[in-house]
Enzyme design. Sequence first.
Site, PDB file in Angstrom:
ATOM      1  N   GLU A  23      37.845 -43.117 -20.924  1.00  0.00           N
ATOM      2  CA  GLU A  23      37.878 -44.233 -21.839  1.00  0.00           C
ATOM      3  C   GLU A  23      37.028 -43.951 -23.307  1.00  0.00           C
ATOM      4  O   GLU A  23      36.137 -44.713 -23.623  1.00  0.00           O
ATOM      5  CB  GLU A  23      37.356 -45.583 -21.670  1.00  0.00           C
ATOM      6  CG  GLU A  23      38.127 -46.022 -20.279  1.00  0.00           C
ATOM      7  CD  GLU A  23      37.455 -47.397 -19.741  1.00  0.00           C
ATOM      8  OE1 GLU A  23      36.365 -47.827 -20.203  1.00  0.00           O
ATOM      9  OE2 GLU A  23      38.158 -47.912 -18.788  1.00  0.00           O
ATOM     10  N   PRO A  24      36.913 -42.640 -24.071  1.00  0.00           N
ATOM     11  CA  PRO A  24      36.223 -42.544 -25.225  1.00  0.00           C
ATOM     12  C   PRO A  24      36.675 -43.230 -26.285  1.00  0.00           C
ATOM     13  O   PRO A  24      37.997 -43.300 -26.548  1.00  0.00           O
ATOM     14  CB  PRO A  24      36.377 -41.095 -25.339  1.00  0.00           C
ATOM     15  CG  PRO A  24      37.891 -40.790 -24.845  1.00  0.00           C
ATOM     16  CD  PRO A  24      38.183 -41.852 -23.733  1.00  0.00           C
ATOM     17  N   GLY A  25      35.663 -43.607 -27.042  1.00  0.00           N
ATOM     18  CA  GLY A  25      36.067 -44.225 -28.304  1.00  0.00           C
ATOM     19  C   GLY A  25      35.720 -43.850 -29.655  1.00  0.00           C
ATOM     20  O   GLY A  25      35.917 -43.319 -30.523  1.00  0.00           O
ATOM     21  N   ARG A  26      34.098 -43.815 -29.620  1.00  0.00           N
ATOM     22  CA  ARG A  26      33.414 -43.204 -30.735  1.00  0.00           C
ATOM     23  C   ARG A  26      33.757 -41.893 -30.918  1.00  0.00           C
ATOM     24  O   ARG A  26      33.811 -41.369 -32.237  1.00  0.00           O
ATOM     25  CB  ARG A  26      31.735 -43.464 -30.329  1.00  0.00           C
ATOM     26  CG  ARG A  26      31.059 -43.088 -31.702  1.00  0.00           C
ATOM     27  CD  ARG A  26      29.499 -43.229 -31.092  1.00  0.00           C
ATOM     28  NE  ARG A  26      29.202 -44.228 -30.224  1.00  0.00           N
ATOM     29  CZ  ARG A  26      28.397 -45.390 -30.719  1.00  0.00           C
ATOM     30  NH1 ARG A  26      28.175 -45.539 -32.107  1.00  0.00           N
ATOM     31  NH2 ARG A  26      28.118 -46.385 -29.940  1.00  0.00           N
ATOM     32  N   ARG A  57      26.394 -51.489 -38.468  1.00  0.00           N
ATOM     33  CA  ARG A  57      25.875 -50.721 -37.282  1.00  0.00           C
ATOM     34  C   ARG A  57      24.211 -50.447 -37.922  1.00  0.00           C
ATOM     35  O   ARG A  57      23.421 -50.702 -36.880  1.00  0.00           O
ATOM     36  CB  ARG A  57      26.424 -49.465 -37.207  1.00  0.00           C
ATOM     37  CG  ARG A  57      27.816 -49.517 -36.622  1.00  0.00           C
ATOM     38  CD  ARG A  57      28.395 -48.330 -35.936  1.00  0.00           C
ATOM     39  NE  ARG A  57      27.742 -47.911 -34.962  1.00  0.00           N
ATOM     40  CZ  ARG A  57      26.806 -46.979 -34.923  1.00  0.00           C
ATOM     41  NH1 ARG A  57      26.463 -46.215 -36.032  1.00  0.00           N
ATOM     42  NH2 ARG A  57      25.938 -46.880 -33.753  1.00  0.00           N
ATOM     43  N   GLY A  94      31.744 -43.290 -23.760  1.00  0.00           N
ATOM     44  CA  GLY A  94      30.178 -43.248 -24.129  1.00  0.00           C
ATOM     45  C   GLY A  94      29.587 -41.957 -24.378  1.00  0.00           C
ATOM     46  O   GLY A  94      28.631 -41.987 -24.972  1.00  0.00           O
ATOM     47  N   TYR A  98      33.607 -48.375 -34.789  1.00  0.00           N
ATOM     48  CA  TYR A  98      32.766 -49.416 -34.722  1.00  0.00           C
ATOM     49  C   TYR A  98      32.429 -49.671 -36.415  1.00  0.00           C
ATOM     50  O   TYR A  98      31.129 -50.221 -36.610  1.00  0.00           O
ATOM     51  CB  TYR A  98      31.455 -49.305 -33.879  1.00  0.00           C
ATOM     52  CG  TYR A  98      31.833 -49.020 -32.387  1.00  0.00           C
ATOM     53  CD1 TYR A  98      32.522 -49.996 -31.683  1.00  0.00           C
ATOM     54  CD2 TYR A  98      31.529 -47.704 -31.979  1.00  0.00           C
ATOM     55  CE1 TYR A  98      32.773 -49.571 -30.574  1.00  0.00           C
ATOM     56  CE2 TYR A  98      31.956 -47.310 -30.623  1.00  0.00           C
ATOM     57  CZ  TYR A  98      32.755 -48.270 -29.885  1.00  0.00           C
ATOM     58  OH  TYR A  98      33.040 -48.001 -28.623  1.00  0.00           O
ATOM     59  N   CYS A 121      22.920 -61.333 -49.380  1.00  0.00           N
ATOM     60  CA  CYS A 121      21.578 -62.137 -49.572  1.00  0.00           C
ATOM     61  C   CYS A 121      20.662 -62.135 -48.358  1.00  0.00           C
ATOM     62  O   CYS A 121      20.473 -63.098 -47.734  1.00  0.00           O
ATOM     63  CB  CYS A 121      22.028 -63.413 -50.070  1.00  0.00           C
ATOM     64  SG  CYS A 121      22.759 -63.470 -51.551  1.00  0.00           S
ATOM     65  N   GLU A 122      20.494 -61.111 -47.715  1.00  0.00           N
ATOM     66  CA  GLU A 122      19.278 -60.986 -46.529  1.00  0.00           C
ATOM     67  C   GLU A 122      18.945 -59.664 -46.635  1.00  0.00           C
ATOM     68  O   GLU A 122      19.457 -58.560 -46.806  1.00  0.00           O
ATOM     69  CB  GLU A 122      19.691 -61.420 -45.146  1.00  0.00           C
ATOM     70  CG  GLU A 122      21.007 -61.027 -44.790  1.00  0.00           C
ATOM     71  CD  GLU A 122      21.424 -61.648 -43.394  1.00  0.00           C
ATOM     72  OE1 GLU A 122      20.646 -61.320 -42.543  1.00  0.00           O
ATOM     73  OE2 GLU A 122      22.307 -62.408 -43.270  1.00  0.00           O
TER      74      GLU A 122
HETATM   75  N1  LLP Z   1      34.791 -48.219 -22.220  1.00  0.00           N
HETATM   76  C1  LLP Z   1      34.201 -49.557 -22.034  1.00  0.00           C
HETATM   77  C2  LLP Z   1      34.364 -50.437 -20.911  1.00  0.00           C
HETATM   78  C3  LLP Z   1      33.294 -50.022 -23.190  1.00  0.00           C
HETATM   79  O1  LLP Z   1      32.514 -51.077 -23.043  1.00  0.00           O
HETATM   80  C4  LLP Z   1      33.148 -48.950 -24.216  1.00  0.00           C
HETATM   81  C5  LLP Z   1      32.226 -49.324 -25.428  1.00  0.00           C
HETATM   82  C6  LLP Z   1      33.939 -47.791 -24.148  1.00  0.00           C
HETATM   83  C7  LLP Z   1      34.564 -47.536 -23.092  1.00  0.00           C
HETATM   84  C8  LLP Z   1      33.777 -46.923 -25.464  1.00  0.00           C
HETATM   85  O2  LLP Z   1      32.706 -46.224 -25.462  1.00  0.00           O
HETATM   86  P1  LLP Z   1      32.182 -45.213 -26.831  1.00  0.00           P
HETATM   87  O3  LLP Z   1      33.047 -43.835 -25.861  1.00  0.00           O
HETATM   88  O4  LLP Z   1      33.001 -45.714 -28.052  1.00  0.00           O
HETATM   89  O5  LLP Z   1      30.912 -44.852 -26.440  1.00  0.00           O
HETATM   90  N2  LLP Z   1      29.406 -51.382 -31.305  1.00  0.00           N
HETATM   91  C9  LLP Z   1      28.538 -50.547 -30.890  1.00  0.00           C
HETATM   92  C10 LLP Z   1      29.098 -49.804 -29.737  1.00  0.00           C
HETATM   93  C11 LLP Z   1      29.495 -50.638 -28.628  1.00  0.00           C
HETATM   94  C12 LLP Z   1      30.303 -50.095 -27.410  1.00  0.00           C
HETATM   95  C13 LLP Z   1      30.894 -51.048 -26.473  1.00  0.00           C
HETATM   96  N3  LLP Z   1      31.555 -50.515 -25.428  1.00  0.00           N
HETATM   97  C14 LLP Z   1      28.291 -49.407 -31.926  1.00  0.00           C
HETATM   98  O6  LLP Z   1      28.401 -49.586 -33.046  1.00  0.00           O
HETATM   99  O7  LLP Z   1      27.312 -48.502 -31.738  1.00  0.00           O
END
Ligand code: LLP
Length: 421
Positions: free
Chosen positions: A275-278, A314, A239, A375, A346-347
């Site tokens: 659990e970092p993603g972004r 996004r 997050g 994402y 086309c939107e």
């Molecule tokens: N763990 C869980 C259980 C999650 O649901 C998520 C993201 C993460 C970890 C990773 O979160 P992060 O570190 O990436 O913030 N598509 C959206 C973001 C959706 C996030 C969903 N869950 C966007 O483009 O902003």
Amino acid sequence: MDHFIYKDGVLHAEGVAVTEIAASVGTPFYAYSQATLERHFRVFDEALAGMDHLICYAVKANSNIAVLKILGDLGAGMDVVSLGEYLRAKAAGVPGDRIVFSGIGKTRDEMRTVLQGGIRQFNVESEPELAVLNAVAMESGVVVPITLRVNPDVDAKTHAKIATGKSDNKFGIPIAQSRRVYAVAGAMDGIDVIGVDVHIGSQLTDLEPFRAAFLKVRELTEQLREDGHNIRRLDLGGGLGIPYAHSNEAPPLPMDYGQVIRETVGDMGCEIEIEPGRLVAGNAGIMVTSVIYNKAGEGRDFLIVDAAMNDLIRPAMYDAHHDIIPVIEPAVGVELNAVDIVGPVCETGDTFAKHRNMPPVADGGLVAFRSAGAYGAVMSSEYNTRPMIPEVLVSGDQFAVIRPRPSYDEMINRDKLPEWL
Ligand code: LLP
């Protein structure tokens, strides 16, 4: 910090000119910097130094197996939310005991396959899921380590579509009910209760919601231990936000986030998972697109580019801001013009930016969308029968296509005519 900078007047990804990649693969495309991915992983690793921890990269942010392999080779675990993501992590060489299975709708089939392949833990999100998992585990002759994902009812102060920690969100077990559900889990033969999981949302730009959630996890952990559970792992979710408008945003640093973890739960004798993603992938990627037309409208000018909402959704979905920069560095003092940057779909929702101040970019010129590594490609589609755009990985002065652009034949031949037509 990332590795997309101008050198000799041309935007580079690490040591490679973006113009060179464009000439080789065509536009639009995604380009990722390996050095940036590695750096972001290490920054988290350092932020948690001194605590027993595993960084489980959230595969959903960018699931290309080259990206997963880079992180897996550094020792990262993976957080997956589907069998597909699990199989990708496996394909990238990540062992099952470093893969965490999250998500609110795991099916029996997914559970069965994952239990056979090996898993570090399931993050269970509901009582019905718990019952099914117990049954599947017993059928499979295994005891499965689990945490329960609790919903702490904390406002993450982020976009409503990506906030997950309030009681009216679909995620997790309400924290007030969780002791009872832990007792149910503790009595199951196929289940080994090992920890607590929380994830309150994405793109958080303030540490206080994390602190509030982690303190609730702390309190719950103490209660669960009193209830006789051997709580030894805390999964604190992902997050942490990133700067999307690079000129004026400064979200908290991983080091300060790590400090919040240390202060709230660091002394509990638990292994910490995040659990970092972004933050790992976001600023490690750009999307590069060509201007098709400069179109003068009534009181407003449009830059029509060859990428569209199907390639990067996004802005359309979350009104997200991405910095958009010309690949050829503009001359100092050049006059900026406010333009709407739009795709060919086309939107009207296919609008990347409104009234964005841009230097002139001629038809055929290249522009890059920053912060597109997370994402971006993973949320793309073939809407308007547009081929999914290729992904390119850069490392130093070399680059490789890590997912090619499909041909029109490949795309169309996936459809099958029934025999009566
Ligand atoms: N763990 C869980 C259980 C999650 O649901 C998520 C993201 C993460 C970890 C990773 O979160 P992060 O570190 O990436 O913030 N598509 C959206 C973001 C959706 C996030 C969903 N869950 C966007 O483009 O902003």
